[in-house]
Write a protein that holds these residues in place. Structure first.
Motif, PDB file in Angstrom:
ATOM      1  N   CYS A 141      19.707  66.214  48.894  1.00  0.00           N
ATOM      2  CA  CYS A 141      18.197  65.887  49.211  1.00  0.00           C
ATOM      3  C   CYS A 141      18.024  65.662  50.729  1.00  0.00           C
ATOM      4  O   CYS A 141      18.292  66.308  51.655  1.00  0.00           O
ATOM      5  N   TYR A 165      19.010  58.268  55.600  1.00  0.00           N
ATOM      6  CA  TYR A 165      17.856  58.568  54.910  1.00  0.00           C
ATOM      7  C   TYR A 165      17.051  59.381  56.243  1.00  0.00           C
ATOM      8  O   TYR A 165      16.387  58.735  56.801  1.00  0.00           O
ATOM      9  N   PRO A 167      14.079  61.254  56.732  1.00  0.00           N
ATOM     10  CA  PRO A 167      12.709  61.345  56.725  1.00  0.00           C
ATOM     11  C   PRO A 167      12.152  60.077  57.107  1.00  0.00           C
ATOM     12  O   PRO A 167      10.957  59.996  57.788  1.00  0.00           O
ATOM     13  N   CYS A 168      12.863  58.893  57.157  1.00  0.00           N
ATOM     14  CA  CYS A 168      12.062  57.700  57.388  1.00  0.00           C
ATOM     15  C   CYS A 168      12.593  57.076  58.605  1.00  0.00           C
ATOM     16  O   CYS A 168      13.834  57.165  58.861  1.00  0.00           O
ATOM     17  N   VAL A 169      11.618  56.709  59.445  1.00  0.00           N
ATOM     18  CA  VAL A 169      11.988  56.008  60.736  1.00  0.00           C
ATOM     19  C   VAL A 169      11.985  54.575  60.905  1.00  0.00           C
ATOM     20  O   VAL A 169      12.599  53.965  61.844  1.00  0.00           O
ATOM     21  N   ASP A 173      11.751  49.983  55.775  1.00  0.00           N
ATOM     22  CA  ASP A 173      10.894  50.505  54.658  1.00  0.00           C
ATOM     23  C   ASP A 173      11.668  51.222  53.627  1.00  0.00           C
ATOM     24  O   ASP A 173      11.091  51.064  52.368  1.00  0.00           O
ATOM     25  N   CYS A 174      12.736  51.675  53.793  1.00  0.00           N
ATOM     26  CA  CYS A 174      13.335  52.526  52.724  1.00  0.00           C
ATOM     27  C   CYS A 174      14.617  51.780  52.306  1.00  0.00           C
ATOM     28  O   CYS A 174      15.526  52.557  51.693  1.00  0.00           O
ATOM     29  N   ASN A 176      15.349  49.663  50.085  1.00  0.00           N
ATOM     30  CA  ASN A 176      15.383  49.582  48.405  1.00  0.00           C
ATOM     31  C   ASN A 176      15.736  51.054  47.950  1.00  0.00           C
ATOM     32  O   ASN A 176      16.704  51.088  47.043  1.00  0.00           O
ATOM     33  N   LEU A 177      15.196  51.896  48.831  1.00  0.00           N
ATOM     34  CA  LEU A 177      15.297  53.274  48.071  1.00  0.00           C
ATOM     35  C   LEU A 177      16.838  53.543  48.360  1.00  0.00           C
ATOM     36  O   LEU A 177      17.734  54.540  47.683  1.00  0.00           O
ATOM     37  N   GLU A 180      19.185  51.878  46.037  1.00  0.00           N
ATOM     38  CA  GLU A 180      19.378  52.607  44.919  1.00  0.00           C
ATOM     39  C   GLU A 180      20.269  53.897  45.024  1.00  0.00           C
ATOM     40  O   GLU A 180      21.157  54.255  44.196  1.00  0.00           O
TER      41      GLU A 180
ATOM     42  N   VAL B 197       4.762  56.773  59.016  1.00  0.00           N
ATOM     43  CA  VAL B 197       5.342  57.538  57.825  1.00  0.00           C
ATOM     44  C   VAL B 197       5.361  58.966  57.861  1.00  0.00           C
ATOM     45  O   VAL B 197       6.375  59.744  57.835  1.00  0.00           O
ATOM     46  N   PHE B 277       8.073  55.011  51.194  1.00  0.00           N
ATOM     47  CA  PHE B 277       9.528  54.838  50.993  1.00  0.00           C
ATOM     48  C   PHE B 277       9.768  53.400  50.419  1.00  0.00           C
ATOM     49  O   PHE B 277      10.710  52.942  50.044  1.00  0.00           O
ATOM     50  N   GLN B 278       8.442  52.707  50.257  1.00  0.00           N
ATOM     51  CA  GLN B 278       8.620  51.383  49.797  1.00  0.00           C
ATOM     52  C   GLN B 278       7.899  51.080  48.128  1.00  0.00           C
ATOM     53  O   GLN B 278       8.477  50.111  47.714  1.00  0.00           O
ATOM     54  N   PHE B 287      13.213  53.999  42.318  1.00  0.00           N
ATOM     55  CA  PHE B 287      12.775  54.631  43.706  1.00  0.00           C
ATOM     56  C   PHE B 287      13.029  56.076  43.828  1.00  0.00           C
ATOM     57  O   PHE B 287      12.171  56.923  44.195  1.00  0.00           O
ATOM     58  N   LEU B 288      14.356  56.495  43.165  1.00  0.00           N
ATOM     59  CA  LEU B 288      14.653  57.882  43.535  1.00  0.00           C
ATOM     60  C   LEU B 288      14.871  58.650  42.112  1.00  0.00           C
ATOM     61  O   LEU B 288      15.197  58.201  41.074  1.00  0.00           O
ATOM     62  N   LEU B 292      14.425  62.112  45.352  1.00  0.00           N
ATOM     63  CA  LEU B 292      13.090  62.155  46.157  1.00  0.00           C
ATOM     64  C   LEU B 292      12.253  60.628  45.681  1.00  0.00           C
ATOM     65  O   LEU B 292      12.807  60.447  44.442  1.00  0.00           O
ATOM     66  N   PRO B 293      11.857  60.166  46.536  1.00  0.00           N
ATOM     67  CA  PRO B 293      10.879  58.897  46.222  1.00  0.00           C
ATOM     68  C   PRO B 293       9.684  59.509  45.348  1.00  0.00           C
ATOM     69  O   PRO B 293       9.443  60.566  45.438  1.00  0.00           O
TER      70      PRO B 293
END
Ligand SMILES: [Zn+2]
Lengths: 236, 311
Positions: A141, A165, A167-169, A173-174, A176-177, A180, B197, B277-278, B287-288, B292-293
């Motif tokens: 992805c 990851y 897409p995220c700057v 912020d990301c 936790n994502l 996972e 974002v 993303f949060q 989250f995923l 994808l979020p």
């Protein structure tokens, strides 16, 4: 396995190509994966590849990051000699990074290596200290995963996993994502939010260059360098 | 042979007809051969002529006989091209390499699919025609018949008014910056930057949002010639998904008499991506999902969920 089982982790952001620094900054996270009990480094790497492929991640070529160590020669009476690290990353084939231990860091053209040869009266290459990580690059992805075998003087010392990851700057912020995602193929080896982020001011938003990522690799390599080679089946 | 019957071809007659054609061709060849050879040597000129004529007659009769036979068989063969719903393409089922190439079954699938599509499109268009909320100028004109006192048309608002509405919306959302430009005449194009974002490009027609495209915060929004790039999609799957949802939202928020409310509602909805993303999915808690979020935001509650979790 002492040190091999400990996790070192850092995060940063980096561009995919030096020429278009603003086009693909992402957020990366490298960690040092413990080698499973009774398994060789290669077996553990294979296991990670298998898990990634089960997630239907697509293999996209290979990558490498290497690091040479130089000792500063000169009147350093009493003090231990200052170390200079010169690093390359296959993601940025045209660049080369030079970092002083705990000091300034610069990004240069790839022919910086030639300059270092000319400067050998000031900086001596510590032969046998070259550390590198090589391995496969996977895309899943919007994630980029690089599983590398860390080798030093042609012996495998451990495994590095870099997760980005794209897409995220903003790394925080990301987090936790990403955690996972990492859990889905690393299981319980996933660490907590690295201190590098919490320590950074201004909402963790770093300039769009690769120094963060390379600093993390450098720290990982230093850890590997210090680690004793333990005879046995776990490390080859 | 079931397939054969289905397409209305009598294979037996077909193969007989082919042999009949061969017979016809050879009998025709014989006619011309004998003509070419001319009269053969006989004692008397009379004998020569007689012999030649009878041979010629015999050959012509053979041609006639073969032609009749062919005509008879061709009636038995049937007319596959007209009896089959797929017309000539139905003959693909006769192809003996069918087992290796699934062309015929794929064709049937495509045929069914396009029939279904046509049917649903018909239903959708009749449903949409009953709605009073219309987007395009033509339909606005048509609905004006029903509501005689329609405003001078929201499509012809002065640019100053549009600027005012946008700047008011901009003040409402401090984490959102909106840059308005008019690269092509009076129609405005908005570049919306949401926190760190995403960036969204909204192509306006007066106060109606015509098109939207969402890209990552770090992606290019300008093409090489320095103009806003309103066409290329994001390189990231997550923003491609958000673009899809934003397009759906454009169709959802409709209120032709109050276009400024529509823009404001859409911006409120778009703003809920600030924690893209949060926020974990409100349905499954993760989250995923497939990497994808949670990309979906409910139009009323703004609740975040995965596209697959929302139903
Ligand atoms: Zn979900």
């Amino acid at each position: 396995m002492g040190d091999l089982n400990s996790i070192s982790l850092d995060c940063g952001r980096k561009p995919e190509h030096p020429e278009e620094t603003h086009s693909d900054v992402g957020r990366t996270c490298e960690l040092h994966v413990p080698v499973a009990e009774g398994k060789s480094v290669q077996q553990t790497v294979d296991l990670l590849h298998k898990k990634l492929e089960q997630l239907s991640a697509v293999k996209q070529g290979s990558f490498f990051v290497d690091c040479e160590t130089y000792h500063a020669a000169g009147p350093t009476s009493g003090q231990p000699p200052k170390l200079l690290y010169v690093m390359h990353n296959s993601e940025m084939p045209l660049s080369c990074m030079a970092m002083f231990e705990g000091g300034p860091c610069l990004t240069a053209d790839a022919n910086f290596d030639v300059l270092m040869v000319k400067l050998k009266s000031h900086f001596q290459n510590a032969k046998g200290h070259k550390v590198e990580s090589r391995g496969a690059r996977y895309q899943y992805c919007d994630f980029l995963v690089k599983v590398g075998t860390i080798t030093m003087s042609s012996s495998a010392r451990g495994i590095s996993v870099e997760v980005e990851y794209c897409p995220c700057v903003v790394p925080g912020d990301c987090w936790n994502l990403m955690k996972e995602f990492m859990q889905s193929f690393l299981g319980s080896n996933v660490p907590e939010l690295p201190s590098v982020f919490t320590a950074k001011p201004e909402g963790l938003y770093a300039p769009a260059d690769s120094t963060d990522t390379m600093t993390q690799y450098l720290e990982l390599f230093s850890k590997v360098r210090k680690q004793q080679v333990v005879p046995g089946s776990t490390v080859r | 042979m079931a397939d054969v019957m289905n397409v209305g071809v009598n294979l037996e007659a077909f193969s007989q007809a082919i042999s009949a054609i061969q017979a016809l061709r050879s009998s025709v060849t014989r006619v011309f051969d004998s003509l070419k050879d001319g009269m053969k040597n006989k004692e008397t000129l009379e004998g020569r002529e007689k012999n030649f004529i009878s041979e010629f007659q015999e050959n012509l009769q053979a041609v006639n006989r073969d032609l009749n036979e062919l005509e008879r068989l061709s009636n038995l063969v049937g007319r596959p091209s007209e009896s089959h719903p797929l017309h000539n393409s139905g003959l693909l089922s006769l192809d003996p390499v069918q087992d290796k190439t699934p062309l015929y079954s794929q064709l049937l699938q495509a045929y069914k699919w396009s029939n279904k599509l046509q049917y649903h499109a018909g239903l959708a268009s009749s449903l949409l025609n009953q709605q009073s909320l219309k987007r395009s100028a033509n339909q606005m004109g048509a609905s004006a018949k029903r509501r005689p006192k329609v405003q001078p048309s929201a499509l012809a608002l002065p640019p100053q008014y549009v600027d005012d509405v946008i700047s008011r919306i901009c003040r409402m959302f401090p984490d959102m910056t909106i840059e308005l430009s008019r690269p092509n005449g009076t129609s405005a194009v908005l570049l919306v930057t949401l926190g760190k974002v995403l960036k969204a490009i909204l192509v306006m027609r007066s106060l109606f949002i015509d098109r939207t495209i969402v890209r990552g915060f770090n992606e290019n929004v300008y093409s090489e010639d320095g103009k806003l790039d309103i066409w290329s999609k994001s390189n990231y799957q997550v923003f491609q998904k958000v673009t899809d949802h934003a397009t759906t939202a454009l169709l959802h928020y409709q209120l032709p008499q109050m276009p400024d409310v529509v823009v404001r509602s859409f911006m409120t909805w778009l703003r809920s991506y600030i924690k893209l993303f949060q926020t974990p999915c409100q349905r499954c808690g993760k989250f995923l999902q497939d990497g994808l979020p949670p990309t979906w935001r409910d139009f009323r509650t703004l609740e975040a969920s995965h596209d697959t979790c929302r139903q």
